[in-house]
Design an enzyme around this catalytic site. Sequence first.
Site, PDB file in Angstrom:
ATOM      1  N   GLY A 104       1.048  -5.083   0.849  1.00  0.00           N
ATOM      2  CA  GLY A 104      -0.644  -5.196  -0.690  1.00  0.00           C
ATOM      3  C   GLY A 104      -0.402  -5.910  -1.825  1.00  0.00           C
ATOM      4  O   GLY A 104      -1.293  -6.194  -2.373  1.00  0.00           O
ATOM      5  N   GLU A 163      -0.672  -9.385  -0.948  1.00  0.00           N
ATOM      6  CA  GLU A 163      -1.843  -9.201  -1.120  1.00  0.00           C
ATOM      7  C   GLU A 163      -2.543  -9.143  -2.243  1.00  0.00           C
ATOM      8  O   GLU A 163      -3.220 -10.191  -2.645  1.00  0.00           O
ATOM      9  CB  GLU A 163      -2.921  -8.294   0.646  1.00  0.00           C
ATOM     10  CG  GLU A 163      -2.153  -8.803   1.785  1.00  0.00           C
ATOM     11  CD  GLU A 163      -2.236  -7.528   2.193  1.00  0.00           C
ATOM     12  OE1 GLU A 163      -2.278  -6.153   2.064  1.00  0.00           O
ATOM     13  OE2 GLU A 163      -3.085  -8.139   3.476  1.00  0.00           O
ATOM     14  N   GLU A 180       3.933  -5.233   7.285  1.00  0.00           N
ATOM     15  CA  GLU A 180       2.869  -3.975   7.953  1.00  0.00           C
ATOM     16  C   GLU A 180       4.412  -4.088   9.596  1.00  0.00           C
ATOM     17  O   GLU A 180       3.756  -2.942   9.409  1.00  0.00           O
ATOM     18  CB  GLU A 180       1.694  -4.832   7.002  1.00  0.00           C
ATOM     19  CG  GLU A 180       1.323  -4.050   5.947  1.00  0.00           C
ATOM     20  CD  GLU A 180       1.739  -5.674   5.209  1.00  0.00           C
ATOM     21  OE1 GLU A 180       2.576  -6.412   5.738  1.00  0.00           O
ATOM     22  OE2 GLU A 180       0.969  -5.682   4.604  1.00  0.00           O
ATOM     23  N   ALA A 187       0.516  -1.532  -0.472  1.00  0.00           N
ATOM     24  CA  ALA A 187       0.214  -0.340   0.536  1.00  0.00           C
ATOM     25  C   ALA A 187       0.602   0.538   0.341  1.00  0.00           C
ATOM     26  O   ALA A 187       1.762   1.570   0.504  1.00  0.00           O
ATOM     27  CB  ALA A 187      -0.916   0.122   0.813  1.00  0.00           C
TER      28      ALA A 187
HETATM   29  N1  CAA Z   1       4.700   3.531  -0.650  1.00  0.00           N
HETATM   30  C1  CAA Z   1       5.299   4.669  -0.830  1.00  0.00           C
HETATM   31  N2  CAA Z   1       6.512   4.717  -1.364  1.00  0.00           N
HETATM   32  C2  CAA Z   1       6.877   3.617  -1.941  1.00  0.00           C
HETATM   33  C3  CAA Z   1       6.728   2.740  -1.224  1.00  0.00           C
HETATM   34  C4  CAA Z   1       5.095   1.841  -0.317  1.00  0.00           C
HETATM   35  N3  CAA Z   1       4.955   0.790   0.040  1.00  0.00           N
HETATM   36  N4  CAA Z   1       7.667   1.320  -1.389  1.00  0.00           N
HETATM   37  C5  CAA Z   1       8.023   2.379  -2.237  1.00  0.00           C
HETATM   38  N5  CAA Z   1       8.295   3.154  -2.561  1.00  0.00           N
HETATM   39  C6  CAA Z   1       8.856   4.892  -2.582  1.00  0.00           C
HETATM   40  C7  CAA Z   1       9.695   4.915  -2.095  1.00  0.00           C
HETATM   41  O1  CAA Z   1       9.585   6.236  -1.367  1.00  0.00           O
HETATM   42  C8  CAA Z   1      10.601   5.484  -3.678  1.00  0.00           C
HETATM   43  O2  CAA Z   1      10.224   6.529  -3.174  1.00  0.00           O
HETATM   44  P1  CAA Z   1      11.382   8.082  -3.419  1.00  0.00           P
HETATM   45  O3  CAA Z   1      12.265   7.919  -4.315  1.00  0.00           O
HETATM   46  O4  CAA Z   1      10.509   9.254  -3.422  1.00  0.00           O
HETATM   47  O5  CAA Z   1      12.078   8.128  -1.817  1.00  0.00           O
HETATM   48  C9  CAA Z   1      10.714   4.936  -4.082  1.00  0.00           C
HETATM   49  O6  CAA Z   1       9.674   3.941  -4.134  1.00  0.00           O
HETATM   50  C10 CAA Z   1      11.779   3.511  -4.387  1.00  0.00           C
HETATM   51  O7  CAA Z   1      11.505   3.194  -3.148  1.00  0.00           O
HETATM   52  P2  CAA Z   1      12.724   2.791  -2.478  1.00  0.00           P
HETATM   53  O8  CAA Z   1      14.599   3.920  -2.766  1.00  0.00           O
HETATM   54  O9  CAA Z   1      12.991   2.446  -0.936  1.00  0.00           O
HETATM   55  O10 CAA Z   1      13.817   2.026  -3.217  1.00  0.00           O
HETATM   56  P3  CAA Z   1      15.332   0.681  -2.640  1.00  0.00           P
HETATM   57  O11 CAA Z   1      15.633  -0.605  -3.380  1.00  0.00           O
HETATM   58  O12 CAA Z   1      15.776   1.330  -1.489  1.00  0.00           O
HETATM   59  O13 CAA Z   1      13.966  -0.014  -1.148  1.00  0.00           O
HETATM   60  C11 CAA Z   1      11.923  -1.721  -0.709  1.00  0.00           C
HETATM   61  C12 CAA Z   1      12.975  -1.113  -1.979  1.00  0.00           C
HETATM   62  C13 CAA Z   1      12.557  -3.352   0.558  1.00  0.00           C
HETATM   63  C14 CAA Z   1      10.596  -1.845  -1.594  1.00  0.00           C
HETATM   64  C15 CAA Z   1      11.155  -0.201  -0.004  1.00  0.00           C
HETATM   65  O14 CAA Z   1      10.797   0.889  -0.769  1.00  0.00           O
HETATM   66  C16 CAA Z   1      10.122  -0.631   1.080  1.00  0.00           C
HETATM   67  O15 CAA Z   1      10.765  -0.885   1.935  1.00  0.00           O
HETATM   68  N6  CAA Z   1       9.530  -0.382   0.975  1.00  0.00           N
HETATM   69  C17 CAA Z   1       8.141  -0.216   1.415  1.00  0.00           C
HETATM   70  C18 CAA Z   1       7.389  -1.526   1.490  1.00  0.00           C
HETATM   71  C19 CAA Z   1       6.291  -1.399   2.715  1.00  0.00           C
HETATM   72  O16 CAA Z   1       6.626  -1.208   3.630  1.00  0.00           O
HETATM   73  N7  CAA Z   1       5.061  -1.932   2.152  1.00  0.00           N
HETATM   74  C20 CAA Z   1       3.786  -2.255   2.912  1.00  0.00           C
HETATM   75  C21 CAA Z   1       3.026  -1.393   2.961  1.00  0.00           C
HETATM   76  S1  CAA Z   1       1.503  -1.455   4.272  1.00  0.00           S
HETATM   77  C22 CAA Z   1       0.872  -1.872   3.668  1.00  0.00           C
HETATM   78  O17 CAA Z   1       0.749  -2.411   2.062  1.00  0.00           O
HETATM   79  C23 CAA Z   1      -0.355  -2.389   4.043  1.00  0.00           C
HETATM   80  C24 CAA Z   1      -1.689  -2.688   3.608  1.00  0.00           C
HETATM   81  O18 CAA Z   1      -1.948  -3.336   2.260  1.00  0.00           O
HETATM   82  C25 CAA Z   1      -2.921  -3.393   4.052  1.00  0.00           C
END
Ligand code: CAA
Length: 261
Positions: free
Chosen positions: A112, A115, A135, A69
């Site tokens: 997400g 999911e 999460e 998400a």
């Molecule tokens: N939401 C918003 N932006 C995201 C994102 C997310 N889930 N995942 C990545 N991005 C964005 C980053 O913020 C970044 O943007 P900026 O350049 O503007 O900062 C861009 O995508 C590239 O990401 P990274 O620079 O972080 O890339 P990386 O290769 O270093 O890392 C990653 C990749 C490990 C996937 C890391 O981005 C990450 O940990 N992302 C979040 C993953 C996460 O926590 N997902 C769960 C979200 S909660 C959820 O999903 C709940 C639900 O559905 C009910």
Amino acid sequence: MSNSAYEMLNVPSPVNGVQQIQLHRPEALNALTTAMLNELSLALDDAEANEMVKVVVLTGSSRAFAAGADVKEMASRDMVGILNDPRQQSWQRITHFSKPLIAAINGYCLGGGCELAMHADILIAGTDAKFGQPEINLGIMPGAGGTQRLVRAVGKSLAMQMVLTGQPIDANQAKSAGLISEITQPELTLTRAMDVASLIAEKSTLAVRLAKEAVLKGMDTDLATGLRFERHAFTVLSGTKDRDEGIAAFLEKRKPTFTGQ
Ligand code: CAA
């Protein structure tokens, strides 16, 4: 030709009954915003209504199927906002899509995104795919089926480990746990998913639809109820022209031509 009605999806014209839908928010690793999920549900509405579409293949980019998400959007929602979350309607739409849905997954498939992938009927992934429910690292937990579908797919111990540690698993682990059906070289994931989709698209749409429903029913119910549903569906199919055609083609040693009647 791509359908420009969508801002965050690439939706080319269907080919041989297969509709490809590509998630396209490269700047955020396809993080799922409400608007993007809404577009996806509209694209599935179109695919559901279009008789030319027999199967949908959902894919992302080489770097990410979807990284979850959109955390930035989620941060702006309080408890009431989450309670009234319009995303629920999109998830419902995806859940009730009646045609086969195949996910072709490369790279990050997290939160997400994982999911969403688990809503698919068949998951095919590249060797570079990473599946996870991170999460817990954000002080929350999966909220779109990540506890319920994951435990059904991989069993209790691995689901607990993924959900409680937030650590991802690789494609090999996902394959041996039963989360995905096949692993491919990353550059072949979409091609392989399209090939599997084409095989399904040649079958009777009625048989495919009821077979999908029966398998899903089997995941959700007790054996006796599931077997009863299967028997009813099997009986219904015995009244179709496609069944006559399928059996006739076998006996005449030719390829069947199904019409969905
Ligand atoms: N939401 C918003 N932006 C995201 C994102 C997310 N889930 N995942 C990545 N991005 C964005 C980053 O913020 C970044 O943007 P900026 O350049 O503007 O900062 C861009 O995508 C590239 O990401 P990274 O620079 O972080 O890339 P990386 O290769 O270093 O890392 C990653 C990749 C490990 C996937 C890391 O981005 C990450 O940990 N992302 C979040 C993953 C996460 O926590 N997902 C769960 C979200 S909660 C959820 O999903 C709940 C639900 O559905 C009910």
